[in-house]
Design a protein around this motif. Structure first.
Motif, PDB file in Angstrom:
ATOM      1  N   ARG A 289       0.854  -1.180   0.000  1.00  0.00           N
ATOM      2  CA  ARG A 289       0.000   0.000   0.000  1.00  0.00           C
ATOM      3  C   ARG A 289       0.897   1.239   0.000  1.00  0.00           C
ATOM      4  O   ARG A 289       2.074   1.164   0.346  1.00  0.00           O
ATOM      5  CB  ARG A 289      -0.882   0.048   1.260  1.00  0.00           C
ATOM      6  CG  ARG A 289      -2.228  -0.628   1.153  1.00  0.00           C
ATOM      7  CD  ARG A 289      -2.161  -2.092   1.253  1.00  0.00           C
ATOM      8  NE  ARG A 289      -3.493  -2.698   1.348  1.00  0.00           N
ATOM      9  CZ  ARG A 289      -3.719  -3.987   1.178  1.00  0.00           C
ATOM     10  NH1 ARG A 289      -2.718  -4.809   0.916  1.00  0.00           N
ATOM     11  NH2 ARG A 289      -4.942  -4.478   1.276  1.00  0.00           N
ATOM     12  N   TYR A 290       0.298   2.377  -0.349  1.00  0.00           N
ATOM     13  CA  TYR A 290       1.002   3.656  -0.302  1.00  0.00           C
ATOM     14  C   TYR A 290       0.231   4.616   0.590  1.00  0.00           C
ATOM     15  O   TYR A 290      -1.004   4.657   0.546  1.00  0.00           O
ATOM     16  CB  TYR A 290       1.165   4.241  -1.701  1.00  0.00           C
ATOM     17  CG  TYR A 290       2.262   3.550  -2.489  1.00  0.00           C
ATOM     18  CD1 TYR A 290       3.545   4.080  -2.538  1.00  0.00           C
ATOM     19  CD2 TYR A 290       2.023   2.348  -3.143  1.00  0.00           C
ATOM     20  CE1 TYR A 290       4.563   3.433  -3.237  1.00  0.00           C
ATOM     21  CE2 TYR A 290       3.026   1.694  -3.839  1.00  0.00           C
ATOM     22  CZ  TYR A 290       4.300   2.244  -3.878  1.00  0.00           C
ATOM     23  OH  TYR A 290       5.298   1.599  -4.557  1.00  0.00           O
ATOM     24  N   ALA A 291       0.956   5.346   1.393  1.00  0.00           N
ATOM     25  CA  ALA A 291       0.327   6.308   2.296  1.00  0.00           C
ATOM     26  C   ALA A 291      -0.225   7.476   1.490  1.00  0.00           C
ATOM     27  O   ALA A 291       0.504   8.123   0.732  1.00  0.00           O
ATOM     28  CB  ALA A 291       1.335   6.796   3.325  1.00  0.00           C
ATOM     29  N   ALA A 292      -1.509   7.740   1.656  1.00  0.00           N
ATOM     30  CA  ALA A 292      -2.145   8.858   0.961  1.00  0.00           C
ATOM     31  C   ALA A 292      -1.929  10.175   1.701  1.00  0.00           C
ATOM     32  O   ALA A 292      -2.191  11.246   1.152  1.00  0.00           O
ATOM     33  CB  ALA A 292      -3.638   8.583   0.793  1.00  0.00           C
ATOM     34  N   GLU A 293      -1.459  10.093   2.940  1.00  0.00           N
ATOM     35  CA  GLU A 293      -1.200  11.272   3.772  1.00  0.00           C
ATOM     36  C   GLU A 293      -0.197  10.879   4.837  1.00  0.00           C
ATOM     37  O   GLU A 293       0.098   9.689   5.020  1.00  0.00           O
ATOM     38  CB  GLU A 293      -2.501  11.752   4.414  1.00  0.00           C
ATOM     39  CG  GLU A 293      -3.181  10.680   5.271  1.00  0.00           C
ATOM     40  CD  GLU A 293      -4.558  11.097   5.753  1.00  0.00           C
ATOM     41  OE1 GLU A 293      -4.957  12.245   5.490  1.00  0.00           O
ATOM     42  OE2 GLU A 293      -5.233  10.271   6.391  1.00  0.00           O
ATOM     43  N   ASP A 294       0.335  11.839   5.539  1.00  0.00           N
ATOM     44  CA  ASP A 294       1.222  11.526   6.656  1.00  0.00           C
ATOM     45  C   ASP A 294       0.421  10.805   7.741  1.00  0.00           C
ATOM     46  O   ASP A 294      -0.657  11.253   8.137  1.00  0.00           O
ATOM     47  CB  ASP A 294       1.805  12.811   7.249  1.00  0.00           C
ATOM     48  CG  ASP A 294       2.825  13.482   6.331  1.00  0.00           C
ATOM     49  OD1 ASP A 294       3.079  12.927   5.243  1.00  0.00           O
ATOM     50  OD2 ASP A 294       3.349  14.541   6.701  1.00  0.00           O
TER      51      ASP A 294
END
Length: 399
Positions: A289-294
């Motif tokens: 997965r990739y972080a969409a926000e901090d």
């Protein structure tokens, strides 16, 4: 203000996966990381570096929260164990696109549908044990029982000709290897595309026909539809088909557990859940997965755009959640394992897989209560260089 560790001073990434991937052992580094460095940097054979998440609560967050995206992997050099990136189709999407495709194939996998399919699973299992009992021993649990059981059923549900199994199994398994064959994956896709075209012209009472007609009516192109059908087929037989012989291996090498199941067959549902929890299946963790926000996870700040891999293997041994997690307790009551994932990508066929595993174990142990390994334990055949862990060949005897 978020109080977190400074990601600018990150340690050198560790090579991942840890330890060997043959057998049912779990490298102790997973436990150490869960206790001391629950969000750590790793480097797979291919792709960019990633965060490895090992605590149950954090893994749940990564798998469930919209703050972590599968779709953001598009166009990225995804951390992975294979040269090619095969995490495409439905598994690479976020809602609502993921929901739209998933709804096309969900009907046979609901609880009520699985209750009906369970009768067919039991019929297939009995046919297989009858054939085994009438044949010569020893026999291979994987090739003569678990794969035929799971493959026959998913072929019937989907509408894929079972007689084509040697052909599409070879393509599927070549495509799942660490040195994945892109040509094999393309042939498997083309095979499903051709089937979908034929079903659209001449529908039958099967899932392929529904995908072909309803998917087309919704404006979904054939590239996506063929990928969807291919995903259902491979996932529908390969995971349970790998888990079942591995469960048999565990029971045969721990005779007290086998005897417990023979003495108390009513505990089979909790036993299967416990074996799913305890037996490691993944090699490279959940799809990245990739972080969409901090986001902060266990005191570590994960920046927007960072890649993460959630380790369900580590989460399923988390002592914060499971009492004596290294032990197998076939009567474990509190068992929120993540063997089928969580969130939007929770395994579509989880209920069917559990039915196949319960019925498969019950049929084998019921017919052959004296089942035992036919070779020394060190000669059991394990999968190598593969995206899932498990038994490849399990020769057993019962006389």
């Amino acid at each position: 203000m978020i109080s977190t560790s400074d990601t600018s001073t990150m340690k050198q990434p560790r090579d991942f996966p840890f330890g060997g991937v043959v057998g049912v052992g779990v490298d102790p580094l997973y436990r150490w990381l869960s206790e001391n460095e629950p969000v750590s940097r790793i480097r797979l054979k291919y792709g960019e570096d990633a965060w490895l998440v090992t605590r149950h609560a954090d893994v749940q967050t990564v798998l469930r929260s919209p703050s972590f995206s599968r779709a953001m992997a598009a166009g990225r050099d995804v951390p992975r164990g294979t040269a090619e990136d095969f995490s495409t189709g439905m598994v690479s999407m976020d809602p609502p696109d993921h929901t739209r495709l998933r709804s096309l194939v969900s009907a046979p996998f609901t609880r009520s549908s699985v209750a009906q399919l369970s009768n067919r699973v039991a019929e297939i299992a009995e046919e297989l044990v009858d054939r085994i009992a009438d044949g010569n021993e020893p026999f291979d649990v994987a090739e003569m029982f678990s794969i035929p059981l799971t493959l026959t059923l998913i072929c019937e549900v989907l509408g894929v000709p079972y007689e084509d199994r040697a052909q599409f199994r070879r393509w599927a398994e070549d495509g799942m290897a660490d040195d994945a064959d892109e040509d094999a994956a393309m042939k498997l896709w083309q095979y499903h595309n051709d089937l979908l075209v034929r079903r659209r012209e001449d529908p039958a009472d099967d899932l392929l026909s529904f995908i072909a007609t309803e998917g087309h009516a919704q404006g979904i192109d054939d590239v996506e539809l063929a990928m969807l059908a291919m995903t259902v087929l491979v996932a529908g037989y390969l995971s349970a088909g790998t888990q079942l012989p591995t469960m048999i291996y565990v029971l045969l090498t721990r005779p007290e557990l086998r005897q417990q199941l023979l003495d108390r067959p009513e505990i089979m549902p909790t036993a299967v859940d416990e074996l799913i929890r305890w037996i490691p299946l993944e090699v490279h963790g959940a799809p990245p997965r990739y972080a969409a926000e901090d986001v902060e996870l266990s005191g570590t700040l994960v920046r927007a755009g960072d890649a993460l891999i959630a380790s369900t293997t580590a989460a399923n041994r988390d002592p914060r959640v499971f009492t004596n997690p290294e032990e197998i307790d076939l009567t474990r009551q509190h068992n929120p394992h993540l063997g089928f994932g969580a969130g939007a990508h929770y395994c579509l066929g989880a209920q069917l897989a559990k039915a196949e595993l319960e019925i498969g174990l019950r049929s084998l142990l019921g017919r052959f209560p004296d089942l035992r390994l036919a070779v020394p334990e060190e000669e059991v055949g394990w999968k190598h260089n593969y995206l899932t862990r498990g038994v490849q060949k399990l020769p057993v005897t019962w006389k």
